[in-house]
Design a protein around this motif. Sequence first.
Motif, PDB file in Angstrom:
ATOM      1  N   ALA A  64       0.565  -1.256   0.020  1.00 37.96           N
ATOM      2  CA  ALA A  64      -0.272  -0.283   0.241  1.00 37.96           C
ATOM      3  C   ALA A  64       0.597   1.004   0.118  1.00 37.96           C
ATOM      4  N   ASP A  65       2.271   0.838   0.765  1.00 33.60           N
ATOM      5  CA  ASP A  65       2.748   2.079   1.088  1.00 33.60           C
ATOM      6  C   ASP A  65       4.071   2.547  -0.573  1.00 33.60           C
ATOM      7  N   PHE A  66       3.676   1.602  -1.156  1.00 33.41           N
ATOM      8  CA  PHE A  66       4.932   1.410  -2.703  1.00 33.41           C
ATOM      9  C   PHE A  66       5.624   3.206  -3.196  1.00 33.41           C
ATOM     10  N   ASP A  67       5.875   3.084  -3.519  1.00 30.80           N
ATOM     11  CA  ASP A  67       6.562   4.697  -4.330  1.00 30.80           C
ATOM     12  C   ASP A  67       7.807   4.460  -5.175  1.00 30.80           C
ATOM     13  N   ALA A  68       7.471   4.654  -6.247  1.00 27.55           N
ATOM     14  CA  ALA A  68       8.715   4.562  -7.442  1.00 27.55           C
ATOM     15  C   ALA A  68       7.963   4.614  -8.505  1.00 27.55           C
ATOM     16  N   ASP A  69       9.591   5.517  -9.105  1.00 32.83           N
ATOM     17  CA  ASP A  69       9.339   6.707 -10.505  1.00 32.83           C
ATOM     18  C   ASP A  69       9.817   5.164 -11.716  1.00 32.83           C
ATOM     19  N   GLY A  70       9.371   5.941 -13.081  1.00 31.96           N
ATOM     20  CA  GLY A  70      10.026   4.789 -13.505  1.00 31.96           C
ATOM     21  C   GLY A  70       9.865   6.188 -15.047  1.00 31.96           C
ATOM     22  N   TRP A  71       9.817   5.143 -16.068  1.00 32.95           N
ATOM     23  CA  TRP A  71      10.028   6.031 -17.182  1.00 32.95           C
ATOM     24  C   TRP A  71       9.188   5.134 -18.576  1.00 32.95           C
ATOM     25  N   ARG A  72       8.655   5.732 -19.022  1.00 34.01           N
ATOM     26  CA  ARG A  72       7.922   5.494 -19.939  1.00 34.01           C
ATOM     27  C   ARG A  72       8.165   5.944 -22.033  1.00 34.01           C
ATOM     28  N   THR A  95      17.276   7.056 -24.233  1.00 38.24           N
ATOM     29  CA  THR A  95      15.881   6.892 -24.638  1.00 38.24           C
ATOM     30  C   THR A  95      15.533   4.768 -24.559  1.00 38.24           C
ATOM     31  N   CYS A  96      14.650   4.934 -25.165  1.00 40.22           N
ATOM     32  CA  CYS A  96      13.964   3.011 -24.435  1.00 40.22           C
ATOM     33  C   CYS A  96      14.645   1.960 -24.968  1.00 40.22           C
ATOM     34  N   ASN A  97      15.301   1.251 -24.202  1.00 39.38           N
ATOM     35  CA  ASN A  97      16.221  -0.385 -24.243  1.00 39.38           C
ATOM     36  C   ASN A  97      15.654  -0.715 -25.208  1.00 39.38           C
ATOM     37  N   PHE A  98      13.958  -0.869 -25.349  1.00 40.24           N
ATOM     38  CA  PHE A  98      13.711  -1.452 -26.273  1.00 40.24           C
ATOM     39  C   PHE A  98      13.006  -0.993 -27.867  1.00 40.24           C
ATOM     40  N   CYS A  99      13.167   0.243 -28.219  1.00 41.23           N
ATOM     41  CA  CYS A  99      12.766   0.739 -29.790  1.00 41.23           C
ATOM     42  C   CYS A  99      13.896   1.917 -29.957  1.00 41.23           C
ATOM     43  N   GLU A 100      14.483   2.152 -28.471  1.00 36.52           N
ATOM     44  CA  GLU A 100      15.385   3.496 -28.376  1.00 36.52           C
ATOM     45  C   GLU A 100      14.492   4.737 -29.121  1.00 36.52           C
ATOM     46  N   GLY A 101      12.832   4.499 -28.284  1.00 37.45           N
ATOM     47  CA  GLY A 101      12.197   6.105 -28.646  1.00 37.45           C
ATOM     48  C   GLY A 101      12.263   6.965 -27.956  1.00 37.45           C
ATOM     49  N   PRO A 102      11.716   8.542 -27.664  1.00 36.05           N
ATOM     50  CA  PRO A 102      11.940   8.899 -26.646  1.00 36.05           C
ATOM     51  C   PRO A 102      10.977   8.442 -25.144  1.00 36.05           C
ATOM     52  N   LEU A 103      11.278   9.502 -24.591  1.00 39.50           N
ATOM     53  CA  LEU A 103      11.120   8.306 -22.877  1.00 39.50           C
ATOM     54  C   LEU A 103      10.095   9.749 -22.631  1.00 39.50           C
ATOM     55  N   GLU A 104       9.278   9.502 -21.828  1.00 40.84           N
ATOM     56  CA  GLU A 104       8.903  10.581 -20.565  1.00 40.84           C
ATOM     57  C   GLU A 104       7.820  10.308 -19.358  1.00 40.84           C
TER      58      GLU A 104
END
Length: 413
Positions: free
Chosen positions: A322-330, A344-353
């Motif tokens: 319930a108190d999980f807290d983390a960020d990442g990229w998409r 860049t994206c590890n899979f397709c080298e596309g732009p990240l957000e």
Amino acid sequence: MTSQELRGHLAELAAVRSDDDPILSLYLDIRWNDEQQRDRVRVWLQERTKAALAGRAEPEQASLARTLEQARELVQQTFERSAGEGKRGLALFACGRIGLWKPLFFHEPLENQFTVDRVPRLLQLARLAGELEPALVVLASVRGAHIYEVAANEVVGEITVAGPMPRRVGDASFGAGAGEQFERAEKNARHVDELLARFRRMAADELVHLFDRAPRSHVVLFGPQQALANFERELPERVCDRIAARYPAPAEGTNGNGGAGGRAELVARAAEAVAVAQARDEIARIDGAVGQALRGSLSVLGLEDVVLAVNERRVGRLLLEADFDADGWRCKQCGAMGVEHTRTCNFCEGPLELVPSLGDELVRRVLADDGEVQVVAHANKLHSYQGVAAQLRQASQTGLSGSPAQPNQPWAT
């Protein structure tokens, strides 16, 4: 709102996405007792509305402004108690561009949250769905049973399945011999037992019918020991497996059609039993996931491996503190998620957000793939693996963890 209804809303919202205008996810604790509390909420909403609109170009800004104005009007109606009367929590998901407007009111308070994103934020709803698991409370007797359907600690339905107490004929019978008297008494006793067994089976059948409509229900039994034993023998294994507790008959004065006081006592004791059963189930689920992962079976532990499994759409059940807290990229191009921030994206080298709430994104994706989400209390065993685990539908071609050999399709099963 029942847990089953809420899970339906979760499944619907998990499939929603807007690439043009952002989606508003608003959670509010609406236990407002005075004008000062309302003023604080107004200021809080104004500040977040201003921040959400800042820097956005037309026509996105104008469209979002209309959505936020509708939300403000709903909150004002809630202030005035013309909406959400008697409720303690409000969750609103809205986006004018895609025609999304879903206000949900709850008896349970929610934590204030205001976000605008391309997808709805569902972590709070997923946690609440687990807390709203229904219960079937049974007050058994020799004549049958009285059954309460309980959702969110409130009785939403009740039914009595019980017949009149058959009259047992005395042993004395005028003009009959001793042998004939015994035979009549024995025959009468069998008749009474058959009637009582029929009432008991009818009550058990009704309970099974209610259970099959909501198979997540916990069952709590009240009644004399022998009556409970007889009643339980009429139940199938799937119902017996969900029995959370068995209690003796209530105090004198609480009958099958007990008044508000007796019913409230039953519901309160049942709620305690269900809470204990849920905590026990959570521990068992965590232990099972950790054990499977350590044996190399169909579970993974830790944020990196769970994110990979979600990308590959292999998660059957997500376990999240319930108190999980983390960020990442998409990735904006292929939609893959990641933990480490790269250029860049590890899979397709596309732009990240940036994904500022990775827990929300994990919940949404698992639900969108018809998986289950269980938000659990803080547990040391799960916390040692970053507070997240997943039970999988299938293993990846390269095992349960690590990067696949051909990662350019991160969602491929």
